[in-house]
Scaffold this motif. Structure first.
Motif, PDB file in Angstrom:
ATOM      1  N   VAL A 152       0.839  -1.205   0.000  1.00  0.00           N
ATOM      2  CA  VAL A 152       0.000   0.000   0.000  1.00  0.00           C
ATOM      3  C   VAL A 152       0.869   1.248   0.000  1.00  0.00           C
ATOM      4  CG1 VAL A 152      -1.669   1.326   1.340  1.00  0.00           C
ATOM      5  CG2 VAL A 152      -1.935  -1.151   1.129  1.00  0.00           C
ATOM      6  N   ARG A 153       1.894   1.262   0.849  1.00  0.00           N
ATOM      7  CA  ARG A 153       2.760   2.445   0.925  1.00  0.00           C
ATOM      8  C   ARG A 153       3.433   2.722  -0.414  1.00  0.00           C
ATOM      9  NH1 ARG A 153       7.290   2.349   5.422  1.00  0.00           N
ATOM     10  NH2 ARG A 153       5.442   2.605   6.761  1.00  0.00           N
ATOM     11  N   GLY A 154       3.924   1.663  -1.053  1.00  0.00           N
ATOM     12  CA  GLY A 154       4.572   1.856  -2.346  1.00  0.00           C
ATOM     13  C   GLY A 154       3.651   2.490  -3.362  1.00  0.00           C
ATOM     14  N   ALA A 155       2.393   2.017  -3.399  1.00  0.00           N
ATOM     15  CA  ALA A 155       1.446   2.550  -4.385  1.00  0.00           C
ATOM     16  C   ALA A 155       1.033   3.981  -4.063  1.00  0.00           C
ATOM     17  CB  ALA A 155       0.218   1.644  -4.453  1.00  0.00           C
ATOM     18  N   LEU A 156       0.801   4.272  -2.788  1.00  0.00           N
ATOM     19  CA  LEU A 156       0.377   5.627  -2.420  1.00  0.00           C
ATOM     20  C   LEU A 156       1.506   6.637  -2.623  1.00  0.00           C
ATOM     21  CD1 LEU A 156      -1.738   4.933   0.798  1.00  0.00           C
ATOM     22  CD2 LEU A 156      -2.573   5.614  -1.466  1.00  0.00           C
ATOM     23  N   LEU A 157       2.742   6.239  -2.374  1.00  0.00           N
ATOM     24  CA  LEU A 157       3.868   7.141  -2.633  1.00  0.00           C
ATOM     25  C   LEU A 157       4.066   7.359  -4.133  1.00  0.00           C
ATOM     26  CD1 LEU A 157       6.425   5.885   0.041  1.00  0.00           C
ATOM     27  CD2 LEU A 157       5.331   8.136  -0.037  1.00  0.00           C
ATOM     28  N   ALA A 158       3.903   6.294  -4.904  1.00  0.00           N
ATOM     29  CA  ALA A 158       4.022   6.439  -6.360  1.00  0.00           C
ATOM     30  C   ALA A 158       2.934   7.348  -6.903  1.00  0.00           C
ATOM     31  CB  ALA A 158       3.954   5.068  -7.022  1.00  0.00           C
ATOM     32  N   GLU A 159       1.738   7.255  -6.352  1.00  0.00           N
ATOM     33  CA  GLU A 159       0.644   8.133  -6.771  1.00  0.00           C
ATOM     34  C   GLU A 159       1.003   9.593  -6.541  1.00  0.00           C
ATOM     35  OE1 GLU A 159      -4.169   8.046  -6.247  1.00  0.00           O
ATOM     36  OE2 GLU A 159      -2.974   8.081  -4.404  1.00  0.00           O
ATOM     37  N   ARG A 160       1.802   9.851  -5.512  1.00  0.00           N
ATOM     38  CA  ARG A 160       2.207  11.219  -5.188  1.00  0.00           C
ATOM     39  C   ARG A 160       3.445  11.667  -5.952  1.00  0.00           C
ATOM     40  NH1 ARG A 160      -0.884   9.215  -1.556  1.00  0.00           N
ATOM     41  NH2 ARG A 160      -2.014  10.464  -0.017  1.00  0.00           N
ATOM     42  N   GLY A 161       4.018  10.769  -6.744  1.00  0.00           N
ATOM     43  CA  GLY A 161       5.121  11.174  -7.603  1.00  0.00           C
ATOM     44  C   GLY A 161       6.477  10.619  -7.243  1.00  0.00           C
ATOM     45  N   LEU A 162       6.609   9.915  -6.104  1.00  0.00           N
ATOM     46  CA  LEU A 162       7.888   9.303  -5.776  1.00  0.00           C
ATOM     47  C   LEU A 162       8.190   8.194  -6.779  1.00  0.00           C
ATOM     48  CD1 LEU A 162      10.120   9.435  -3.514  1.00  0.00           C
ATOM     49  CD2 LEU A 162       8.996   7.428  -2.528  1.00  0.00           C
ATOM     50  N   THR A 163       9.425   8.115  -7.215  1.00  0.00           N
ATOM     51  CA  THR A 163       9.778   7.117  -8.218  1.00  0.00           C
ATOM     52  C   THR A 163      10.622   6.000  -7.613  1.00  0.00           C
ATOM     53  OG1 THR A 163      11.747   8.379  -8.875  1.00  0.00           O
ATOM     54  CG2 THR A 163       9.696   8.787 -10.097  1.00  0.00           C
ATOM     55  N   GLY A 164      10.590   4.865  -8.282  1.00  0.00           N
ATOM     56  CA  GLY A 164      11.375   3.709  -7.876  1.00  0.00           C
ATOM     57  C   GLY A 164      12.022   3.095  -9.091  1.00  0.00           C
ATOM     58  N   PRO A 165      12.921   2.121  -8.893  1.00  0.00           N
ATOM     59  CA  PRO A 165      13.576   1.475 -10.036  1.00  0.00           C
ATOM     60  C   PRO A 165      12.563   0.786 -10.935  1.00  0.00           C
ATOM     61  CG  PRO A 165      13.971   0.248  -8.011  1.00  0.00           C
ATOM     62  CD  PRO A 165      13.341   1.539  -7.608  1.00  0.00           C
ATOM     63  N   ARG A 166      12.765   0.900 -12.231  1.00  0.00           N
ATOM     64  CA  ARG A 166      11.808   0.359 -13.194  1.00  0.00           C
ATOM     65  C   ARG A 166      11.975  -1.146 -13.385  1.00  0.00           C
ATOM     66  NH1 ARG A 166       9.189   4.227 -16.225  1.00  0.00           N
ATOM     67  NH2 ARG A 166       8.902   2.789 -17.979  1.00  0.00           N
ATOM     68  N   GLN A 167      13.096  -1.694 -12.942  1.00  0.00           N
ATOM     69  CA  GLN A 167      13.326  -3.137 -13.066  1.00  0.00           C
ATOM     70  C   GLN A 167      13.668  -3.722 -11.689  1.00  0.00           C
ATOM     71  OE1 GLN A 167      15.279  -4.690 -16.671  1.00  0.00           O
ATOM     72  NE2 GLN A 167      15.622  -2.565 -17.273  1.00  0.00           N
ATOM     73  N   VAL A 168      12.786  -3.478 -10.747  1.00  0.00           N
ATOM     74  CA  VAL A 168      13.033  -3.903  -9.371  1.00  0.00           C
ATOM     75  C   VAL A 168      13.050  -5.423  -9.232  1.00  0.00           C
ATOM     76  CG1 VAL A 168      10.602  -3.903  -8.671  1.00  0.00           C
ATOM     77  CG2 VAL A 168      12.402  -3.440  -6.966  1.00  0.00           C
ATOM     78  N   LEU A 169      12.411  -6.144 -10.141  1.00  0.00           N
ATOM     79  CA  LEU A 169      12.384  -7.605 -10.075  1.00  0.00           C
ATOM     80  C   LEU A 169      13.524  -8.225 -10.874  1.00  0.00           C
ATOM     81  CD1 LEU A 169       8.538  -8.233 -10.477  1.00  0.00           C
ATOM     82  CD2 LEU A 169       9.877  -8.136  -8.359  1.00  0.00           C
ATOM     83  N   GLY A 170      13.586  -7.934 -12.158  1.00  0.00           N
ATOM     84  CA  GLY A 170      14.510  -8.626 -13.041  1.00  0.00           C
ATOM     85  C   GLY A 170      15.807  -7.914 -13.322  1.00  0.00           C
ATOM     86  N   GLY A 171      16.007  -6.721 -12.778  1.00  0.00           N
ATOM     87  CA  GLY A 171      17.222  -5.968 -13.041  1.00  0.00           C
ATOM     88  C   GLY A 171      18.466  -6.614 -12.453  1.00  0.00           C
ATOM     89  N   LYS A 172      19.618  -6.110 -12.858  1.00  0.00           N
ATOM     90  CA  LYS A 172      20.895  -6.686 -12.423  1.00  0.00           C
ATOM     91  C   LYS A 172      20.993  -6.748 -10.909  1.00  0.00           C
ATOM     92  CE  LYS A 172      25.895  -6.199 -13.057  1.00  0.00           C
ATOM     93  NZ  LYS A 172      26.979  -5.410 -13.715  1.00  0.00           N
ATOM     94  N   ARG A 173      20.507  -5.727 -10.218  1.00  0.00           N
ATOM     95  CA  ARG A 173      20.494  -5.688  -8.759  1.00  0.00           C
ATOM     96  C   ARG A 173      19.064  -5.786  -8.232  1.00  0.00           C
ATOM     97  NH1 ARG A 173      25.628  -6.989  -7.826  1.00  0.00           N
ATOM     98  NH2 ARG A 173      27.129  -5.376  -8.382  1.00  0.00           N
ATOM     99  N   GLY A 174      18.214  -6.399  -9.032  1.00  0.00           N
ATOM    100  CA  GLY A 174      16.811  -6.498  -8.650  1.00  0.00           C
ATOM    101  C   GLY A 174      16.536  -7.615  -7.666  1.00  0.00           C
ATOM    102  N   PHE A 175      15.271  -7.769  -7.338  1.00  0.00           N
ATOM    103  CA  PHE A 175      14.853  -8.709  -6.299  1.00  0.00           C
ATOM    104  C   PHE A 175      15.266 -10.141  -6.618  1.00  0.00           C
ATOM    105  CE2 PHE A 175      11.745 -11.722  -4.612  1.00  0.00           C
ATOM    106  CZ  PHE A 175      11.776 -11.411  -3.264  1.00  0.00           C
TER     107      PHE A 175
END
Length: 459
Positions: free
Chosen positions: A217-240
């Motif tokens: 929930v926090r991630g979505a509500l912060l993103a709605e307000r304009g905070l950005t996060g990594p675009r490849q948080v799952l599959g990126g080189k340093r992703g999950f």
């Protein structure tokens, strides 16, 4: 999907999903998981660790429109999700998945309910958001397990759950693709939790469901307000995937998406213990039912399962388990408890806790006579099924054996889920209220809003 990242594919799937896209079997299964989760939240609302989390949140969070299940409190979405997710994961009663350890109910149901209330969503929107979030959790589990657990020691509930919660929340908030990518990216910074609790104890494991739900929930509500996060948080080189699992398989995130529904692999627990122990108890109780033996007749019990069944921790049985967590994750204690008490359910453990009976001598003495080994057939069956072989050697020289399995083909039907819900809510709801909740969940896609269901859950 080759032109999109796995994150984009998952979010495009979630945002474009309609009720017509979801097969009837998946919808019915999703409703069963929702009903099961609401029953657990109601039953566990006053357990000590749930009350502690609720007291903390009520002291620190601001009021809002969202239901705290089993109470009259109404809070901000993130705060309600933290309490409800904790209650939903509070006593080893929530769903489990034999294809890859996952518990989507406790981490996706709270965001779905909270944001449906907060944004005035229809029942259909809430249901579709839950399906999208839960499917994400199971697919992420399949992409990272079992190496994430076996070799890194991470606990799947919060680690995977923040992403499923974020997907459901992003759907209900109607975030655009860039915002939803940021919601996932921000949620990834909340992925957490190790399994040390099964070795040295602690109530914090109960909180992992709440942390997963609230983090989404926090991630979505912060993103709605304009905070950005990594675009490849799952599959990126340093992703999950690469950070949490030594051998991830990202194909599970997208292959067959919307066609091969991994959500159908999620099962409802008949017992309040680690999911891998369930077939062990089933096999033992089959022997008891067929022969009528009691704990006094037992010389030894040999339990064979896949190696993952023993990875959480095998309890050192000096005087008994350290606490309820170590009892519920101990193969020896869970099997012995089922033998002595004839069951291994919410009431069994709850009564033991009230009476200070985790050190019940009959249970502990029998648990010491439970021998564990890795069974080759069971080890081959996972992932795909939890399999177990049990052999009881009696004091008069008999050898009694049985096998049991938990898999997608052994999922309980909806009537059994309703029966569990009724049992769990016997002291929380009146018979008419129980019927009304079942009706609201089974007809959720027709509801103009989640308000009627939420009001019933505040009973």
């Amino acid at each position: 999907m080759t032109d999109r990242t796995c994150e984009e594919a998952l979010l495009d799937f979630a945002s474009g999903l309609t009720i017509a896209d979801i097969p009837d079997a998946v919808l019915r299964h999703a409703k069963g998981l929702l009903l099961d989760q609401f029953g657990i939240q109601l039953a566990c609302r006053d357990l000590p660790w749930v009350a502690q989390v609720r007291d903390y949140v009520l002291d620190t969070a601001k009021p809002g429109p969202c239901t705290v299940v089993g109470t009259s409190a109404r809070l901000h979405p993130e705060a309600a999700a933290l309490i409800n997710g904790t209650a939903g994961h509070a006593f080893e009663a929530d769903d489990y998945c034999p294809t890859a350890s996952a518990h989507p109910g406790c981490v996706v149901t709270p965001p779905a309910l909270a944001l449906a209330e907060a944004r005035g969503s229809t029942g259909e929107e809430m249901l579709v958001a839950f399906v999208a979030g839960a499917e994400t959790v199971v697919r992420l589990a399949r992409a990272t397990m079992p190496s994430m657990l076996y070799e890194r020691g991470f606990h799947e509930t919060c680690a995977h759950g923040v992403f499923g919660g974020a997907v459901a929340a992003a759907r209900l908030l109607r975030l655009n693709r860039d915002q939803a990518l940021s919601a996932l990216g921000i949620a990834g910074s909340h992925a957490s939790g190790t399994t040390e609790f099964t070795h040295s104890g602690g109530d914090v494991k109960r909180l992992h469901g709440g942390l997963g739900a609230a983090g989404g929930v926090r991630g979505a509500l912060l993103a709605e307000r304009g905070l950005t996060g990594p675009r490849q948080v799952l599959g990126g080189k340093r992703g999950f995937l690469h950070s949490f699992s030594p051998r991830p398989d990202p194909t599970w995130l997208t292959d067959g998406l919307g066609e091969d529904w991994q959500l159908l692999n999620v099962l409802v627990k008949p017992y309040c213990c680690a999911g891998r122990i369930i077939p062990e108890i089933d096999a033992l109780l089959d022997i008891v039912a067929a022969t009528g033996i009691t704990a006094a007749d037992v010389a030894t019990i040999r339990v064979g399962a896949d190696k993952g069944a023993f990875v959480h921790g095998v309890t050192a049985l000096d005087d008994g388990p350290i606490d309820a967590i170590t009892a519920q994750f101990s193969n020896q204690v869970a099997v012995a408890l089922a033998m002595v008490k004839g069951r291994n359910d919410f009431t069994t453990y709850h009564d033991l806790l009230k009476a200070g009976g985790l050190h019940d001598r009959t249970v502990v003495d029998l648990a010491r006579r439970v021998e564990l080994y890795v069974d080759e057939q069971a080890d081959r069956a996972y992932p795909g099924a939890f399999d177990a072989a049990v052999t009881v050697h009696t004091t008069d020289g008999r050898e009694l054996s049985a096998r049991a399995i938990a898999s997608r083909d052994h999922a309980p039907d909806f009537d059994r889920i309703v029966a569990k819900f009724e049992d769990f809510t016997a002291t929380a709801l009146t018979p008419d209220e129980r019927k009304a909740v079942v009706h609201e969940v089974t007809t959720l896609e027709s509801a103009a809003s989640a308000d009627t269901l939420a009001a019933l859950l505040r009973a």
